[in-house]
Design a protein around this motif. Structure first.
Motif, PDB file in Angstrom:
ATOM      1  N   VAL A   1      -2.176  -1.686   1.041  1.00 37.88           N
ATOM      2  CA  VAL A   1      -1.044  -1.352   0.174  1.00 37.88           C
ATOM      3  C   VAL A   1      -1.385  -0.164  -0.718  1.00 37.88           C
ATOM      4  O   VAL A   1      -0.543   0.708  -0.959  1.00 37.88           O
TER       5      VAL A   1
ATOM      6  N   TYR B   1       5.298  -4.765   4.545  1.00 43.77           N
ATOM      7  CA  TYR B   1       4.338  -4.137   3.638  1.00 43.77           C
ATOM      8  C   TYR B   1       5.000  -3.071   2.768  1.00 43.77           C
ATOM      9  O   TYR B   1       4.521  -2.787   1.670  1.00 43.77           O
TER      10      TYR B   1
ATOM     11  N   VAL C   1      -0.985  -2.304  -7.761  1.00 42.57           N
ATOM     12  CA  VAL C   1      -1.497  -2.985  -6.564  1.00 42.57           C
ATOM     13  C   VAL C   1      -2.525  -4.041  -6.954  1.00 42.57           C
ATOM     14  O   VAL C   1      -2.495  -5.176  -6.456  1.00 42.57           O
TER      15      VAL C   1
ATOM     16  N   ASP D   1       5.764  -4.456  -0.546  1.00 41.67           N
ATOM     17  CA  ASP D   1       4.578  -4.595  -1.394  1.00 41.67           C
ATOM     18  C   ASP D   1       4.218  -3.251  -2.029  1.00 41.67           C
ATOM     19  O   ASP D   1       3.861  -3.182  -3.210  1.00 41.67           O
ATOM     20  N   VAL D   2       4.310  -2.200  -1.221  1.00 41.60           N
ATOM     21  CA  VAL D   2       3.978  -0.855  -1.704  1.00 41.60           C
ATOM     22  C   VAL D   2       4.959  -0.417  -2.792  1.00 41.60           C
ATOM     23  O   VAL D   2       4.559   0.076  -3.856  1.00 41.60           O
TER      24      VAL D   2
END
Length: 324
Positions: A55, A250, A279, A253-254
């Motif tokens: 990430v 993902y 993160v 998440d990023v």
């Protein structure tokens, strides 16, 4: 005396506002270190860093994309594509050619996204979501839903991306740190970085000043694909196998980490270093929840709440600036 007191209060408020994210990281790590047995052990700390690499690497360029006022929703598909090509082609054409093909494919994806958003003015959410669907279909057609893996994972140099260590530090963590430093330098210390922020603030003004905002957006999407490729190489090297949609999701998440790090969804401001801190906060929370024995979907709830809260404060901040 009152004036001095006000200055101190303003100074404290300014310090707290500027360092709130770092304070949040310290609070999260302190809380779990006091409530669990092994949260700050060397092995678990390295595990948190390793969990943050995919990430974090992808977040370096995603931050630039978000600062331009866009977003890359096919990041997860890009990472998955690299895992597929680097792993599936590893034993067929050799690791070097497999890596080159995987990275080249991702650059094509980034170039198409950049052309659609930058030059054809397709909304970034529509363009990249459409690209995600296309990539998903292509990968399913290519694999027919079957798994792929590297036959001799311990005898190939490809393992060094995700499994090797240098003086006890995982190579993937070193890659993450280097990329954060490079992209923060690009953003804060180069003319291109200044233009990226300007595009997110007022693209029309950038064009009037003689710069091509379309080209800047294009470059940001190409860089996003490139970092997705690097993240995919780390993931592929770590797992040495491909399974369907291994990295799908993902991108959220990023984006969550970047928003938590203060990158504005409306564009114009952001920091790669602060995205990394975001993160680490999310990864630390997830790790701590697992130590508490909480189910994985509980993490999604917390992450969703974090996004909503940060978006709320971002909108509130924009309204205040508008009133000012």
């Amino acid at each position: 005396m009152n004036t001095l007191q006000k200055k101190r209060e303003n100074s404290f408020a300014s310090f707290f506002k500027n360092q709130a994210l770092l304070i949040g990281l310290i609070v999260v790590f302190a809380f779990f270190s006091l409530t669990t047995d092994n949260f700050l052990s060397k092995s678990n700390f390295l595990l948190i860093l390793q969990s943050a690499t995919i990430v974090g690497i992808a977040g370096c360029a995603m931050t630039l994309v978000l600062i331009t006022g866009n977003m890359d929703l096919c990041m997860g598909a890009t990472i998955t594509l690299v895992v597929l090509l680097s792993v599936d082609l590893h034993d067929k054409v050799g690791p070097l050619l497999a890596v080159i093909i995987a990275v080249a494919a991702c650059l094509v994806v980034g170039l198409i996204n950049g052309l659609l958003v930058g030059y054809l003015k397709v909304h970034s959410m529509i363009a990249t979501l459409g690209m995600q669907t296309i990539l998903s279909g292509i990968m399913l057609l290519y694999t027919k839903g079957q798994l792929s893996w590297v036959n001799s994972p311990n005898s190939t140099w490809f393992k060094y991306f995700g499994r090797a260590k240098i003086v006890g530090i995982p190579v993937q963590v070193i890659i993450l740190i280097v990329m954060v430093v490079v992209f923060e330098f690009i953003l804060k210390r180069t003319t291109f970085g200044t233009k990226v922020c300007a595009v997110g603030g007022n693209a029309l003004a950038v064009r009037y000043n003689g710069s091509d905002d379309r080209k800047i957006v294009l470059i940001c999407f190409v860089l996003s694909a490139l970092m997705g490729a690097l993240a995919g190489l780390v993931m592929g090297s770590r797992t040495m196998k491909y399974q369907t949609e291994i990295a799908f999701g993902y991108e959220f998440d990023v984006i969550s980490a970047a928003i938590l790090g203060g990158t504005s969804l409306s564009g114009g401001k952001g920091s790669v270093v602060k995205t990394l801190i975001g993160v680490l906060i999310i990864t630390g929370l997830n790790n701590g929840f697992l130590m508490f024995g909480l189910p994985y979907y509980f993490q999604w709830v917390v992450q969703g709440l974090i996004i909503l809260i940060m978006v709320f404060f971002d909108v509130l901040s924009m309204r205040k600036e508008g009133l000012a």
